[in-house]
Design a protein around this motif. Sequence first.
Motif, PDB file in Angstrom:
ATOM      1  N   PHE A  64       0.851  -1.180   0.000  1.00 34.39           N
ATOM      2  CA  PHE A  64       0.000   0.000   0.000  1.00 34.39           C
ATOM      3  C   PHE A  64       0.892   1.237   0.000  1.00 34.39           C
ATOM      4  O   PHE A  64       2.043   1.203   0.447  1.00 34.39           O
ATOM      5  N   GLU A  65       0.320   2.327  -0.470  1.00 35.67           N
ATOM      6  CA  GLU A  65       0.962   3.634  -0.319  1.00 35.67           C
ATOM      7  C   GLU A  65       0.061   4.519   0.533  1.00 35.67           C
ATOM      8  O   GLU A  65      -1.162   4.532   0.355  1.00 35.67           O
ATOM      9  N   LEU A  72      -3.746   3.716  -0.487  1.00 36.44           N
ATOM     10  CA  LEU A  72      -3.964   3.233  -1.848  1.00 36.44           C
ATOM     11  C   LEU A  72      -3.266   1.893  -2.026  1.00 36.44           C
ATOM     12  O   LEU A  72      -2.057   1.796  -1.782  1.00 36.44           O
ATOM     13  N   PRO A  73      -3.975   0.860  -2.441  1.00 33.51           N
ATOM     14  CA  PRO A  73      -3.310  -0.407  -2.744  1.00 33.51           C
ATOM     15  C   PRO A  73      -2.585  -0.328  -4.077  1.00 33.51           C
ATOM     16  O   PRO A  73      -3.131   0.176  -5.062  1.00 33.51           O
ATOM     17  N   LEU A  74      -1.344  -0.806  -4.111  1.00 33.28           N
ATOM     18  CA  LEU A  74      -0.612  -0.793  -5.370  1.00 33.28           C
ATOM     19  C   LEU A  74      -1.132  -1.853  -6.339  1.00 33.28           C
ATOM     20  O   LEU A  74      -1.013  -1.691  -7.543  1.00 33.28           O
ATOM     21  N   THR A 112      -3.593  -0.267 -12.895  1.00 33.76           N
ATOM     22  CA  THR A 112      -4.347  -0.755 -11.748  1.00 33.76           C
ATOM     23  C   THR A 112      -5.394   0.300 -11.413  1.00 33.76           C
ATOM     24  O   THR A 112      -5.583   1.267 -12.147  1.00 33.76           O
ATOM     25  N   ARG A 113      -6.067   0.129 -10.304  1.00 31.72           N
ATOM     26  CA  ARG A 113      -7.109   1.106  -9.954  1.00 31.72           C
ATOM     27  C   ARG A 113      -6.562   2.516  -9.800  1.00 31.72           C
ATOM     28  O   ARG A 113      -7.226   3.495 -10.155  1.00 31.72           O
ATOM     29  N   HIS A 114      -5.332   2.637  -9.288  1.00 35.87           N
ATOM     30  CA  HIS A 114      -4.809   3.963  -8.964  1.00 35.87           C
ATOM     31  C   HIS A 114      -3.494   4.297  -9.651  1.00 35.87           C
ATOM     32  O   HIS A 114      -3.046   5.453  -9.572  1.00 35.87           O
ATOM     33  N   TYR A 115      -2.864   3.336 -10.324  1.00 33.66           N
ATOM     34  CA  TYR A 115      -1.521   3.559 -10.841  1.00 33.66           C
ATOM     35  C   TYR A 115      -1.405   3.146 -12.305  1.00 33.66           C
ATOM     36  O   TYR A 115      -2.085   2.230 -12.776  1.00 33.66           O
ATOM     37  N   PHE A 171       3.727  -0.835   3.823  1.00 32.38           N
ATOM     38  CA  PHE A 171       3.226   0.497   3.465  1.00 32.38           C
ATOM     39  C   PHE A 171       4.407   1.396   3.098  1.00 32.38           C
ATOM     40  O   PHE A 171       5.393   1.476   3.831  1.00 32.38           O
ATOM     41  N   PHE A 172       4.271   2.085   1.957  1.00 27.26           N
ATOM     42  CA  PHE A 172       5.168   3.185   1.614  1.00 27.26           C
ATOM     43  C   PHE A 172       4.508   4.454   2.156  1.00 27.26           C
ATOM     44  O   PHE A 172       3.417   4.824   1.721  1.00 27.26           O
ATOM     45  N   VAL A 173       5.181   5.121   3.101  1.00 31.58           N
ATOM     46  CA  VAL A 173       4.551   6.205   3.848  1.00 31.58           C
ATOM     47  C   VAL A 173       5.191   7.541   3.470  1.00 31.58           C
ATOM     48  O   VAL A 173       6.389   7.745   3.677  1.00 31.58           O
ATOM     49  N   ARG A 174       4.370   8.437   2.923  1.00 31.81           N
ATOM     50  CA  ARG A 174       4.829   9.791   2.602  1.00 31.81           C
ATOM     51  C   ARG A 174       4.879  10.633   3.880  1.00 31.81           C
ATOM     52  O   ARG A 174       4.222  10.317   4.876  1.00 31.81           O
ATOM     53  N   PRO A 175       5.649  11.736   3.854  1.00 31.29           N
ATOM     54  CA  PRO A 175       5.814  12.530   5.089  1.00 31.29           C
ATOM     55  C   PRO A 175       4.513  13.070   5.671  1.00 31.29           C
ATOM     56  O   PRO A 175       4.439  13.322   6.882  1.00 31.29           O
ATOM     57  N   ASP A 176       3.478  13.257   4.849  1.00 35.52           N
ATOM     58  CA  ASP A 176       2.233  13.850   5.351  1.00 35.52           C
ATOM     59  C   ASP A 176       1.210  12.807   5.763  1.00 35.52           C
ATOM     60  O   ASP A 176       0.061  13.156   6.032  1.00 35.52           O
ATOM     61  N   SER A 177       1.605  11.525   5.848  1.00 36.18           N
ATOM     62  CA  SER A 177       0.580  10.486   5.987  1.00 36.18           C
ATOM     63  C   SER A 177       0.852   9.473   7.095  1.00 36.18           C
ATOM     64  O   SER A 177       0.441   8.316   6.998  1.00 36.18           O
TER      65      SER A 177
END
Length: 219
Positions: A64-65, A72-74, A112-115, A171-177
Motif C-alpha cells: 500500500f501507499e 492506496l493499494p498498489l 491498476t485502480r490507482h496507478y 506500506f510506503f509512507v509519505r511525510p504527510d501520511s
Amino acid sequence: MKRSRCRPQVQAPSQNLDSFLDVLTNTVGVMIFVCLFASLTAAVSPALVRTPIARETRKQVYFFECRENRALPLEEDQASEAIDRHLRRITENPFADPHQIQQQLESFRHRTRHYDVRLSLVHSQGQPILQTLFELRDRSGGESFSTLEKPASNFRRTIDRLSPSRYSLVFFVRPDSFDCFRAARAVAWRSGFDVGWEPMAEGRAIIFVSGGGRRVTVQ
C-alpha cells in the motif's frame, strides 16, 4: 510549731532544637524542589511508545501507499502477472536483438485502480536491471484514513480477501501520511497481519527492481 522547709525544684536541662529545625526545614525544602522538578520534567518530556521489534518475513507481500493521509493499494500482484505474460511473449522470439528486446520491454503498460505501471531497462556496473515503476494516476484516489476502520471500507475489503498466514502488509509512507499509516496498521494488526513500512520522500517514485536485493521486515 515547726516550719516546713522549702525544697528547691530541680529543673531538667533544656534542649536546643534549633539545629533539628534547621535540618527539618532543609529536608522539606529539598523534597518540595524535587517534586516541582519532577512535575515540570513530566510535563515537557514526550511519552515513550514501545515499537515492536522488526523481523524478516518469508510471506508474500501486499503493498500500500499512504499519501495525503489516504491509503492506496498498489495491486502489485496484478501488475506482476501482466509483466510475466509480457515477458513470455518477448522470449518467444529467440532471434530478437538486444535493442529490440529493450523496446519491447519499455512498451509495456498496465493500469491498476490507482496507478499506471511501466517497465524500464537500466544498466548498473554492466548488468541490465529491469525496473517496474508505479506512477500515481489520480491524487484524489484511495481512501481517507478516517474511514479505514469501517467494515465496508475498501481497505477492509482488500485485506479481508488476504490470509494473514500467507501475506504481510507493507506500506510506503509519505511525510504527510503517518496518521493514515498508524490507522491502517492498527486495523491490520487486529486482523492478524504482520506489518512493515518504509518512509518515502515526497516526489520519490515507487520502483521495484528485478532480482530483489531488499529484505522485507515486519512488526
